[in-house]
Design an enzyme around this catalytic site. Structure first.
Site, PDB file in Angstrom:
ATOM      1  N   THR A 265       0.817  -1.221   0.000  1.00  0.00           N
ATOM      2  CA  THR A 265       0.000   0.000   0.000  1.00  0.00           C
ATOM      3  C   THR A 265       0.848   1.267   0.000  1.00  0.00           C
ATOM      4  O   THR A 265       0.494   2.263  -0.630  1.00  0.00           O
ATOM      5  CB  THR A 265      -0.942  -0.028   1.229  1.00  0.00           C
TER       6      THR A 265
ATOM      7  N   THR B  42       1.539  -4.355   4.259  1.00  0.00           N
ATOM      8  CA  THR B  42       1.383  -4.674   5.682  1.00  0.00           C
ATOM      9  C   THR B  42       0.708  -6.032   5.909  1.00  0.00           C
ATOM     10  O   THR B  42       0.784  -6.569   7.004  1.00  0.00           O
ATOM     11  CB  THR B  42       0.569  -3.588   6.412  1.00  0.00           C
ATOM     12  N   ASP B  43       0.062  -6.562   4.858  1.00  0.00           N
ATOM     13  CA  ASP B  43      -0.649  -7.835   5.051  1.00  0.00           C
ATOM     14  C   ASP B  43       0.262  -8.949   5.561  1.00  0.00           C
ATOM     15  O   ASP B  43      -0.189  -9.831   6.296  1.00  0.00           O
ATOM     16  CB  ASP B  43      -1.281  -8.296   3.729  1.00  0.00           C
TER      17      ASP B  43
HETATM   18  N1  ASP Z   1      -3.002  -5.169   0.775  1.00  0.00           N
HETATM   19  C1  ASP Z   1      -1.874  -4.335   1.116  1.00  0.00           C
HETATM   20  C2  ASP Z   1      -0.596  -5.155   1.001  1.00  0.00           C
HETATM   21  O1  ASP Z   1      -0.257  -5.885   1.915  1.00  0.00           O
HETATM   22  C3  ASP Z   1      -2.054  -3.801   2.460  1.00  0.00           C
HETATM   23  C4  ASP Z   1      -0.983  -2.858   2.907  1.00  0.00           C
HETATM   24  O2  ASP Z   1       0.088  -2.741   2.376  1.00  0.00           O
HETATM   25  O3  ASP Z   1      -1.233  -2.215   3.928  1.00  0.00           O
HETATM   26  O4  ASP Z   1       0.042  -5.071  -0.013  1.00  0.00           O
END
Ligand code: ASP
Length: 332
Positions: A15, A93-94
């Site tokens: 993200t 963050t996933d």
């Molecule tokens: N869906 C995103 C990812 O992990 C979430 C994020 O980065 O916060 O790429």
């Protein structure tokens, strides 16, 4: 200002690196590491030289064990060559809590590795990526973090890889360390450590096998064990995310005993906070009973971390004895 510290930044996507994609009317990874750093005001004023590496531009969920092996090797080479005081990784963050722990298991250098990302993408009001990256660079450059291994920095908090959880789906304060608390915080451009650095067991040997598969089986109320059989013959090891301190429904007991006669089965808790016990409850399906049937207790490691440790051990050919000893060495 003359640079007095050097930080190498590796970007993987997520993200933090996303922009609007007209083709899907959603956001998708597009920004480079250089783009991310250019969005951080005041970074050049800290006397930190930045070395920038674009590694992947993918969502966190797409990252693989091979990606981590490649990234770990690049970090190793940069640190072994000298002249780098700390590392920053930007990613989705996933999967941060898993990548941070997997990298921590193999990190054998004194220089810290700081993983960061963003909960709000750059098209939203108040994106948190620039602030998180700023805090991550300051943390990576701070000599007091030497020996910390891999840490995660978001929302001005520093979390140990061993404890950090993504505990909210959208909040910028999503990253917490249940049961342990953060190692420290960043304020006024200064890292403030509030806890001792975590004890870190010896680094795991590098992987020799790429084809290791570790199953994860989460028990639920009324589980009849039918789906456990679906894993048989399909994995090199299994982690059971059990109830509470390590308990499973009665109908799983014999299946788990058979399973563990063939491949290592690690007993963890689906709660993800606190240890599985080893000697308190004494009925079929209790922790004591399952350990007696050959399951390896995961100590304080929740199921996602236990899966990564078991994967890392199997990937370099560890036998049951070494697997049990290493899990015991990770317990508090
Ligand atoms: N869906 C995103 C990812 O992990 C979430 C994020 O980065 O916060 O790429």
């Amino acid at each position: 200002m003359n640079a007095t510290r050097t930080v190498a930044v590796y970007s993987l996507g997520g993200t933090i690196a996303m922009t609007a994609d007209p083709a899907t009317a959603g956001v998708a990874p597009a920004l480079s590491a250089r783009d991310l750093l250019a969005a951080v005001p005041g970074l050049e004023g800290h006397g930190i030289e930045l070395r920038v590496h674009d590694v992947r531009r993918v969502p966190g969920a797409w990252l693989t064990f091979d990606d981590l092996t490649e990234l770990g090797a690049a970090i190793d080479a940069a640190l072994a060559a000298g002249g780098v005081d700390g590392i920053v990784i930007t990613q989705g963050t996933d999967t941060i809590e898993e990548t941070a722990f997997a990298l921590d298991l193999r990190h054998g250098h004194e220089q810290p590795v700081v993983v960061t990302g963003a909960m709000r993408n750059p098209t939203m009001p108040g994106p948190d990526g620039p602030a998180n990256l700023h805090a991550a660079v300051l943390t990576a450059a701070d000599p007091r973090l030497r020996g910390a291994g891999v840490v995660v920095v978001l929302n001005d908090e520093i979390h140990a890889a061993r404890h950090v959880r993504k505990s909210h789906t959208t909040s910028p304060a999503a990253f917490t360390s249940p049961g342990a608390g953060p190692l420290g915080r960043i304020a006024e451009n200064r890292v403030r450590l509030t806890s001792a650095l975590p004890r870190r067991p010896a680094a795991l040997a590098p992987p020799r096998r790429r084809d290791v598969r570790v199953g994860l089986y989460t028990v639920g109320l009324g589980d009849d064990g039918e789906l456990l059989a679906a894993w048989e013959g399909r994995c090199d090891g299994l982690v059971v995310a059990a109830f509470g301190v390590g308990h499973v429904p009665l109908r799983l007991v014999e299946g788990l005993e058979r399973f563990s006669a063939r491949v290592p089965v690690v007993l963890s808790s689906r709660i993800g906070n606190g240890p599985v016990l080893t000697g308190t409850y004494g009925y079929p399906g209790s922790e004591k009973d399952l350990i007696g049937r050959g399951l390896v207790p995961a100590g304080d490691l929740g199921p996602y971390r236990a899966r990564l440790l078991l994967h890392g051990l199997l990937a370099h050919g560890a036998d049951r004895e070494l697997i049990a000893a290493t899990f015991a060495g990770h317990a508090y």
